[in-house]
Enzyme design. Structure first.
Site, PDB file in Angstrom:
ATOM      1  N   GLU A   1       0.812  -1.225   0.000  1.00 23.07           N
ATOM      2  CA  GLU A   1       0.000   0.000   0.000  1.00 23.07           C
ATOM      3  C   GLU A   1       0.843   1.271   0.000  1.00 23.07           C
ATOM      4  O   GLU A   1       0.575   2.201  -0.744  1.00 23.07           O
ATOM      5  CB  GLU A   1      -0.923   0.022   1.227  1.00 23.07           C
TER       6      GLU A   1
ATOM      7  N   ASP B   1      -2.419  -4.301   3.426  1.00 25.53           N
ATOM      8  CA  ASP B   1      -2.659  -4.655   4.830  1.00 25.53           C
ATOM      9  C   ASP B   1      -3.681  -5.781   4.961  1.00 25.53           C
ATOM     10  O   ASP B   1      -4.450  -6.049   4.042  1.00 25.53           O
ATOM     11  CB  ASP B   1      -3.140  -3.426   5.608  1.00 25.53           C
TER      12      ASP B   1
ATOM     13  N   ASP C   1      -6.324  -6.015   6.846  1.00 24.39           N
ATOM     14  CA  ASP C   1      -7.701  -5.701   7.218  1.00 24.39           C
ATOM     15  C   ASP C   1      -8.614  -5.703   5.987  1.00 24.39           C
ATOM     16  O   ASP C   1      -8.179  -6.006   4.875  1.00 24.39           O
ATOM     17  CB  ASP C   1      -7.762  -4.358   7.947  1.00 24.39           C
TER      18      ASP C   1
ATOM     19  N   GLU D   1      -9.976  -3.228   4.326  1.00 24.70           N
ATOM     20  CA  GLU D   1      -9.582  -2.252   3.302  1.00 24.70           C
ATOM     21  C   GLU D   1      -8.425  -2.795   2.470  1.00 24.70           C
ATOM     22  O   GLU D   1      -8.398  -2.649   1.248  1.00 24.70           O
ATOM     23  CB  GLU D   1      -9.187  -0.920   3.955  1.00 24.70           C
TER      24      GLU D   1
ATOM     25  N   TYR E   1       1.088  -4.954  13.413  1.00 26.20           N
ATOM     26  CA  TYR E   1       0.001  -4.219  12.756  1.00 26.20           C
ATOM     27  C   TYR E   1      -0.877  -3.521  13.789  1.00 26.20           C
ATOM     28  O   TYR E   1      -1.281  -4.124  14.784  1.00 26.20           O
ATOM     29  CB  TYR E   1      -0.829  -5.183  11.909  1.00 26.20           C
TER      30      TYR E   1
ATOM     31  N   ARG F   1      -3.905  -1.982  13.572  1.00 27.87           N
ATOM     32  CA  ARG F   1      -5.372  -1.982  13.519  1.00 27.87           C
ATOM     33  C   ARG F   1      -5.856  -3.385  13.890  1.00 27.87           C
ATOM     34  O   ARG F   1      -5.911  -4.273  13.052  1.00 27.87           O
ATOM     35  CB  ARG F   1      -5.869  -1.575  12.126  1.00 27.87           C
TER      36      ARG F   1
ATOM     37  N   HIS G   1      -5.507 -11.299  13.844  1.00 28.76           N
ATOM     38  CA  HIS G   1      -4.333 -10.489  14.146  1.00 28.76           C
ATOM     39  C   HIS G   1      -3.800 -10.805  15.536  1.00 28.76           C
ATOM     40  O   HIS G   1      -4.371 -11.583  16.282  1.00 28.76           O
ATOM     41  CB  HIS G   1      -4.680  -8.995  14.102  1.00 28.76           C
TER      42      HIS G   1
END
Length: 533
Positions: free
Chosen positions: A71, A144, A146, A148, A360, A362, A408
């Site tokens: 990203e 990532d 997640d 998104e 990570y 989030r 996670h």
């Protein structure tokens, strides 16, 4: 010269002057046209050259290579260093496709089909990725982990259009071992996560497009509403209505200060019985108590001591990190996440090169990987000693964890070699503060309980009962490293911290007090009034 001749000469001269002016104007126009023509020709040539430059395809890397797409550019630099030759690492700079800005982009009548278009300014980026993908042996989509990130991976896959050689890779930490392990064990794209992201995005768009025009009409143009703000606003309005409708009540408290063995401590009214608390709402009754006990000694009825154990708390989740950073560092949630993102993606260290310092950021998980548990237990044993290391690792489980996706880990340092002191000077001040917060929370989460001696003294004076509470830290355990902001606040208000000055009544310390003792107040008990809301 006659008058007629003079007039004729004047006319002749005027005609000549007029002709000269006309000629000059024509010459000036011709010059201006030529200059304009030259400028246009030059500009066209420059535009043509620029177009040629823009359209000139970028050179492909020499030799065979695998393509890794992440990203952010900073993460791309870090990963490139870890993977070395034979890999091309490129950043998508976030999302490459989204719903159009000019229209709804969601077909409500056709099963909520969405119309995704390239984001403005991302066309060149998409073309470059497509070009690199053509010459790649394998393509690793590494946004990532997640929802998104999964959506970005799906969009990249759609634009590249080579499913047979496209793989999905995720890593919880940007470290050499984590990245290499992810590349060695690629996975498939997760459609359920992409569907989840699309659902959230459709909700955002539908709510935003329907409610925002109301705000433009009632508040001001240009502001937007969404699925979260709309619900939050309703809750705020409902709470505000409750506050306005509430009739406040007065309530009272009575407190004073005693001193023994040079230690000051606070005592408070408890009730008209030693084992039952009395609420003080009557002003006359409160004044009667204050007058009854004024200047008279307080008899010690009971001294209760008990040992209390305080457990460490889990390492940070995203929400807990934001809360603690706000309370301890004064960071906004946005600032916290921006700084954490940099720590995750990689920092250039003097002696270790580019390193991702935290996992990570989030996450809703409180889980820690087994290898990290082993590492932190070794660290605690070496630095703090066996007394601070529990017999078994502390295992944490989030409330309602059967409903939470636990893919996670909690937020933690990636490598315990990079202590806060070791990286000091390599980090910006705000990065250093946040890293220390994450570091201390993680280390403390695997330490032993704190043992606290809690003391409650009950006094009687003229038929009224009072209490004093205090505590002494018998063994600090995890508190040696970290104490949450809320616990710190409680500690300062009245009861847990041995580091406070013993002469401070808010330290929570009590002197040695015996049953049947009589102690006079240093400051007589007085009432305070508050509004009960």
């Amino acid at each position: 010269m006659t008058e007629k001749t003079a007039k004729a000469a004047k006319k002749k001269t005027a005609k000549k002057t007029a002709k000269k002016k006309t000629a000059k104007k024509k010459t000036a126009k011709k010059t201006a046209k030529k200059a304009a023509k030259k400028k246009t020709t030059k500009a066209s040539a420059e535009d043509s050259e620029t177009t040629k430059k823009k359209k000139a395809p970028a050179k492909l890397p020499k030799g065979p290579y695998d393509l890794v797409i992440v990203e952010s550019p900073s993460k791309a630099k870090t990963i490139k260093k870890y993977l070395g030759k034979g890999y091309q690492v490129v950043a998508s700079n976030g999302h490459i496709k989204d719903l159009p800005k000019s229209k709804l982009g969601v077909d409500i009548k056709s099963n909520f089909e969405i119309d995704l278009v390239p984001i403005t300014g991302k066309k060149d980026k998409i073309e470059r990725i497509q070009q690199l993908a053509k010459g790649a042996d394998k393509i690793y989509l590494a946004p990532d982990m997640d929802r998104e990130g999964e959506a970005i991976a799906h969009h990249l896959s759609e634009e590249i259009g080579k499913p047979s050689k496209t793989h999905r890779v995720v890593f919880n930490a940007v470290t050499k071992s984590a990245v290499q392990d992810a590349i060695a064990n690629p996975a498939k794209l997760k459609k359920h996560m992409y569907d989840s992201q699309k659902t959230r995005r459709v909700l955002d768009r539908l709510v935003g497009y329907k409610i925002s025009p109301i705000l433009w009409d009632k508040v001001q143009r240009g502001i937007s509403a969404g699925r979260v703000q709309s619900v939050a606003l309703r809750i705020i309005v409902e709470r505000e209505d409750e506050i306005k409708a509430f009739v406040p009540e007065k309530w009272y408290s009575i407190a004073g200060v005693m001193e023994k063995d040079a230690t000051k401590f606070e005592f408070k009214y408890y009730g008209e019985q030693s084992n039952k608390k009395t609420e003080l709402t009557d002003e006359d009754f409160v004044k009667k108590i204050v007058n009854d006990v004024k200047g008279k000694p307080y008899n010690v009825l009971e001294v209760k001591k008990r040992e209390r154990k305080q457990n460490p708390t889990p390492p940070f989740t995203t929400s807990k990190l934001q809360q603690e950073a706000a309370n301890k560092l004064g960071f906004t949630a946005k600032r916290t996440m921006m700084v954490a993102q940099k720590l995750y993606e990689g920092i250039q260290l003097r002696d270790h090169g580019m390193q991702g310092l935290i996992t990570y950021m989030r996450t809703d998980s409180v889980r820690t990987a087994p290898e990290a548990l082993e590492s932190v237990r070794e660290f605690i044993k070496d630095k703090y000693g066996k007394d601070y290391l529990p017999a078994e690792p502390n295992m944490y489980k989030k409330k309602g964890s059967n409903k939470v996706q636990d893919a996670h880990e909690a937020i933690r340092p990636t490598n315990l070699l990079f202590t806060p002191d070791e990286v000091r000077g390599d980090l910006e001040p705000e990065q250093q503060k946040l890293y220390e917060l994450i570091w201390n929370k993680f280390i403390s989460s695997q330490m032993t309980q704190a043992i606290i001696d809690q003391t409650t003294v009950t006094f009687e004076n003229n038929g009224h009962f009072f209490r004093a509470n205090g505590s002494i830290i018998k063994f600090p355990g995890f508190r040696t490293v970290y104490l949450e902001a809320a616990a710190e606040k409680r500690s300062k208000k009245g009861g847990d911290d041995e580091e406070d000055d013993s002469n401070d009544i808010k330290s929570g310390l009590l002197p040695e007090i015996q049953k049947d003792e009589a102690i006079k107040a240093l400051k007589d008990a007085i009432e305070t009034v508050s509004l009960k809301c």
